[in-house]
Design a protein around this motif. Structure first.
Motif, PDB file in Angstrom:
ATOM      1  N   GLU A  69      45.931  78.672  -8.114  1.00 20.64           N
ATOM      2  CA  GLU A  69      46.713  77.446  -7.930  1.00 20.64           C
ATOM      3  C   GLU A  69      47.543  77.532  -6.654  1.00 20.64           C
ATOM      4  OE1 GLU A  69      49.076  76.385 -11.270  1.00 20.64           O
ATOM      5  OE2 GLU A  69      47.366  76.227 -12.647  1.00 20.64           O
ATOM      6  N   ALA A  70      48.191  78.651  -6.434  1.00 20.64           N
ATOM      7  CA  ALA A  70      49.032  78.820  -5.252  1.00 20.64           C
ATOM      8  C   ALA A  70      48.200  78.836  -3.976  1.00 20.64           C
ATOM      9  CB  ALA A  70      49.841  80.110  -5.370  1.00 20.64           C
ATOM     10  N   GLN A  71      47.015  79.436  -4.026  1.00 19.23           N
ATOM     11  CA  GLN A  71      46.146  79.484  -2.848  1.00 19.23           C
ATOM     12  C   GLN A  71      45.672  78.086  -2.467  1.00 19.23           C
ATOM     13  OE1 GLN A  71      43.048  82.237  -3.900  1.00 19.23           O
ATOM     14  NE2 GLN A  71      44.433  84.003  -3.925  1.00 19.23           N
ATOM     15  N   ALA A  72      45.275  77.303  -3.455  1.00 18.50           N
ATOM     16  CA  ALA A  72      44.819  75.942  -3.176  1.00 18.50           C
ATOM     17  C   ALA A  72      45.956  75.088  -2.643  1.00 18.50           C
ATOM     18  CB  ALA A  72      44.226  75.323  -4.449  1.00 18.50           C
ATOM     19  N   ALA A  73      47.135  75.237  -3.237  1.00 18.46           N
ATOM     20  CA  ALA A  73      48.304  74.470  -2.784  1.00 18.46           C
ATOM     21  C   ALA A  73      48.701  74.872  -1.368  1.00 18.46           C
ATOM     22  CB  ALA A  73      49.464  74.655  -3.747  1.00 18.46           C
ATOM     23  N   ALA A  74      48.534  76.150  -1.028  1.00 17.94           N
ATOM     24  CA  ALA A  74      48.920  76.633   0.301  1.00 17.94           C
ATOM     25  C   ALA A  74      48.077  75.983   1.388  1.00 17.94           C
ATOM     26  CB  ALA A  74      48.798  78.149   0.369  1.00 17.94           C
ATOM     27  N   LEU A  75      46.788  75.798   1.140  1.00 20.59           N
ATOM     28  CA  LEU A  75      45.926  75.133   2.115  1.00 20.59           C
ATOM     29  C   LEU A  75      46.367  73.685   2.298  1.00 20.59           C
ATOM     30  CD1 LEU A  75      43.536  74.899   3.997  1.00 20.59           C
ATOM     31  CD2 LEU A  75      42.051  74.583   2.000  1.00 20.59           C
ATOM     32  N   SER A  76      46.655  73.009   1.203  1.00 21.08           N
ATOM     33  CA  SER A  76      47.143  71.637   1.287  1.00 21.08           C
ATOM     34  C   SER A  76      48.454  71.582   2.060  1.00 21.08           C
ATOM     35  CB  SER A  76      47.341  71.060  -0.116  1.00 21.08           C
ATOM     36  OG  SER A  76      47.964  69.790  -0.074  1.00 21.08           O
ATOM     37  N   ASP A  77      49.370  72.512   1.778  1.00 21.94           N
ATOM     38  CA  ASP A  77      50.659  72.550   2.474  1.00 21.94           C
ATOM     39  C   ASP A  77      50.465  72.739   3.978  1.00 21.94           C
ATOM     40  OD1 ASP A  77      52.119  72.207   0.152  1.00 21.94           O
ATOM     41  OD2 ASP A  77      52.413  74.370  -0.161  1.00 21.94           O
ATOM     42  N   ARG A  78      49.533  73.621   4.350  1.00 24.04           N
ATOM     43  CA  ARG A  78      49.303  73.906   5.768  1.00 24.04           C
ATOM     44  C   ARG A  78      48.748  72.684   6.489  1.00 24.04           C
ATOM     45  NH1 ARG A  78      46.870  78.180   4.938  1.00 24.04           N
ATOM     46  NH2 ARG A  78      44.669  77.685   5.274  1.00 24.04           N
ATOM     47  N   LEU A  79      47.813  72.005   5.872  1.00 26.14           N
ATOM     48  CA  LEU A  79      47.226  70.811   6.488  1.00 26.14           C
ATOM     49  C   LEU A  79      48.255  69.680   6.586  1.00 26.14           C
ATOM     50  CD1 LEU A  79      43.771  70.858   4.662  1.00 26.14           C
ATOM     51  CD2 LEU A  79      44.229  71.527   7.027  1.00 26.14           C
ATOM     52  N   ILE A  80      49.082  69.534   5.574  1.00 24.67           N
ATOM     53  CA  ILE A  80      50.124  68.505   5.601  1.00 24.67           C
ATOM     54  C   ILE A  80      51.151  68.829   6.675  1.00 24.67           C
ATOM     55  CG2 ILE A  80      52.048  67.507   4.305  1.00 24.67           C
ATOM     56  CD1 ILE A  80      50.285  67.731   1.789  1.00 24.67           C
ATOM     57  N   ALA A  81      51.490  70.095   6.840  1.00 23.41           N
ATOM     58  CA  ALA A  81      52.458  70.485   7.869  1.00 23.41           C
ATOM     59  C   ALA A  81      51.928  70.134   9.261  1.00 23.41           C
ATOM     60  CB  ALA A  81      52.748  71.978   7.775  1.00 23.41           C
ATOM     61  N   GLU A  82      50.642  70.361   9.498  1.00 24.46           N
ATOM     62  CA  GLU A  82      50.048  69.984  10.780  1.00 24.46           C
ATOM     63  C   GLU A  82      50.167  68.485  11.004  1.00 24.46           C
ATOM     64  OE1 GLU A  82      46.580  73.474  10.998  1.00 24.46           O
ATOM     65  OE2 GLU A  82      46.037  71.379  10.625  1.00 24.46           O
ATOM     66  N   LEU A  83      49.955  67.729   9.939  1.00 24.22           N
ATOM     67  CA  LEU A  83      50.040  66.277  10.012  1.00 24.22           C
ATOM     68  C   LEU A  83      51.474  65.822  10.254  1.00 24.22           C
ATOM     69  CD1 LEU A  83      48.491  63.602   9.702  1.00 24.22           C
ATOM     70  CD2 LEU A  83      48.806  63.798   7.234  1.00 24.22           C
ATOM     71  N   GLU A  84      52.413  66.427   9.568  1.00 24.74           N
ATOM     72  CA  GLU A  84      53.821  66.064   9.728  1.00 24.74           C
ATOM     73  C   GLU A  84      54.330  66.343  11.138  1.00 24.74           C
ATOM     74  OE1 GLU A  84      55.606  66.721   5.223  1.00 24.74           O
ATOM     75  OE2 GLU A  84      55.393  68.457   6.551  1.00 24.74           O
ATOM     76  N   GLN A  85      53.852  67.426  11.741  1.00 32.09           N
ATOM     77  CA  GLN A  85      54.348  67.835  13.053  1.00 32.09           C
ATOM     78  C   GLN A  85      53.692  67.074  14.203  1.00 32.09           C
ATOM     79  OE1 GLN A  85      53.566  72.049  12.936  1.00 32.09           O
ATOM     80  NE2 GLN A  85      54.921  72.338  11.174  1.00 32.09           N
ATOM     81  N   ALA A  86      52.592  66.406  13.946  1.00 32.02           N
ATOM     82  CA  ALA A  86      51.854  65.722  15.013  1.00 32.02           C
ATOM     83  C   ALA A  86      52.492  64.373  15.340  1.00 32.02           C
ATOM     84  CB  ALA A  86      50.404  65.513  14.598  1.00 32.02           C
ATOM     85  N   ASP A  87      52.561  64.093  16.638  1.00 28.69           N
ATOM     86  CA  ASP A  87      52.989  62.773  17.084  1.00 28.69           C
ATOM     87  C   ASP A  87      51.811  61.803  17.128  1.00 28.69           C
ATOM     88  OD1 ASP A  87      55.777  63.547  17.833  1.00 28.69           O
ATOM     89  OD2 ASP A  87      54.699  64.849  19.230  1.00 28.69           O
ATOM     90  N   VAL A  88      50.635  62.345  17.458  1.00 34.94           N
ATOM     91  CA  VAL A  88      49.407  61.556  17.531  1.00 34.94           C
ATOM     92  C   VAL A  88      48.328  62.274  16.741  1.00 34.94           C
ATOM     93  CG1 VAL A  88      47.660  60.518  19.033  1.00 34.94           C
ATOM     94  CG2 VAL A  88      50.035  60.709  19.822  1.00 34.94           C
ATOM     95  N   ILE A  89      47.621  61.535  15.906  1.00 34.61           N
ATOM     96  CA  ILE A  89      46.498  62.073  15.139  1.00 34.61           C
ATOM     97  C   ILE A  89      45.230  61.416  15.658  1.00 34.61           C
ATOM     98  CG2 ILE A  89      45.438  62.291  12.859  1.00 34.61           C
ATOM     99  CD1 ILE A  89      49.111  61.542  12.995  1.00 34.61           C
ATOM    100  N   VAL A  90      44.284  62.230  16.092  1.00 36.75           N
ATOM    101  CA  VAL A  90      43.028  61.731  16.647  1.00 36.75           C
ATOM    102  C   VAL A  90      41.907  62.070  15.678  1.00 36.75           C
ATOM    103  CG1 VAL A  90      41.432  61.777  18.594  1.00 36.75           C
ATOM    104  CG2 VAL A  90      43.900  62.084  18.987  1.00 36.75           C
ATOM    105  N   LEU A  91      41.227  61.053  15.196  1.00 39.39           N
ATOM    106  CA  LEU A  91      40.137  61.244  14.244  1.00 39.39           C
ATOM    107  C   LEU A  91      38.811  60.885  14.902  1.00 39.39           C
ATOM    108  CD1 LEU A  91      41.699  59.609  11.044  1.00 39.39           C
ATOM    109  CD2 LEU A  91      41.895  61.983  11.830  1.00 39.39           C
ATOM    110  N   GLY A  92      37.975  61.880  15.136  1.00 35.68           N
ATOM    111  CA  GLY A  92      36.599  61.611  15.531  1.00 35.68           C
ATOM    112  C   GLY A  92      35.811  61.341  14.266  1.00 35.68           C
ATOM    113  N   ALA A  93      35.418  60.096  14.065  1.00 32.50           N
ATOM    114  CA  ALA A  93      34.883  59.689  12.762  1.00 32.50           C
ATOM    115  C   ALA A  93      33.607  58.869  12.906  1.00 32.50           C
ATOM    116  CB  ALA A  93      35.931  58.895  11.985  1.00 32.50           C
ATOM    117  N   PRO A  94      32.464  59.520  13.104  1.00 37.21           N
ATOM    118  CA  PRO A  94      31.216  58.758  13.141  1.00 37.21           C
ATOM    119  C   PRO A  94      30.944  58.092  11.797  1.00 37.21           C
ATOM    120  CG  PRO A  94      30.771  61.115  12.996  1.00 37.21           C
ATOM    121  CD  PRO A  94      32.244  60.974  13.223  1.00 37.21           C
TER     122      PRO A  94
END
Length: 201
Positions: A69-94
């Motif tokens: 549970e903690a390992q799965a939550a840690a990955l989510s936390d890390r990805l959310i932190a990247e999102l929170e810290q970004a001023d611009v989010i660029v999605l390459g989305a074919p």
């Protein structure tokens, strides 16, 4: 110094129009601000795992136990932190099968999290991400889906606008390279790349 979060999703990076658009934009950003910080994730080459059952407590705001549970939550936390810290989010989305790639959907599943990036209120969902973030969606498709008879089959742009809006990302700009399977593909690709690069201004 601004910070960018860039997510690549094309399975065909050498000929990808969405990646070419992303790279053109990044080149202009770096030329204007050499100190810009860019976090890039190639979700096609290094995909995230689908959500495991162990992440359910974190997704519902419950106490997370040590171990899986903690390992799965840690990955989510890390990805959310990247999102929170970004001023611009660029999605390459074919556009794959009328919607987003499954790699991008997996990322969204980790960052759209009740009590962390959104909450439910009496008025409906409320985004919890810091305001003012800009989202750029660079999408490519074999046909034309922005208008005409195939427009109803575009489940990429409306979906992204809805799910990103749910977590507070409402400044969404879309650049399309359409008709990549049609005779005028090269012209459409060049125009889209130019348009993407201009967004760095």
């Amino acid at each position: 110094m601004s910070q960018l979060l860039v997510l690549h999703n094309s399975l065909n990076p050498e000929n990808s129009a969405s990646r070419a658009m992303t790279e053109a934009y990044l080149a202009q950003v770096r030329a204007a601000d050499p100190a810009v910080r860019v976090i890039e994730r190639d979700l096609a080459a290094d995909p995230l795992p689908h959500l495991p059952p162990a992440i359910l407590p974190a997704m519902f705001g419950q106490t997370v136990q040590p171990g899986p549970e903690a390992q799965a939550a840690a990955l989510s936390d890390r990805l959310i932190a990247e999102l929170e810290q970004a001023d611009v989010i660029v999605l390459g989305a074919p556009l794959y099968n009328f919607t987003i790639p499954s790699t991008l959907k997996a990322w969204l599943d980790y960052v759209v999290r009740s009590g962390r990036t959104f909450r439910y209120t009496e008025a409906g969902p409320e985004g919890l991400l810091p305001p003012g973030k800009r989202v750029l969606v660079f999408t490519a498709s074999g046909g034309v889906y922005s208008q005409g008879p195939a427009a109803a089959l575009d489940h990429l742009v409306p979906y992204l606008q809805a799910v990103l809006g749910m977590i507070g990302l409402t400044q969404v700009e879309v650049v399309r390279a359409e008709g990549m399977a049609l005779p005028e593909a090269q012209q459409a690709r060049a125009q889209a790349i130019t348009q993407a690069a201009r967004l760095a201004a």
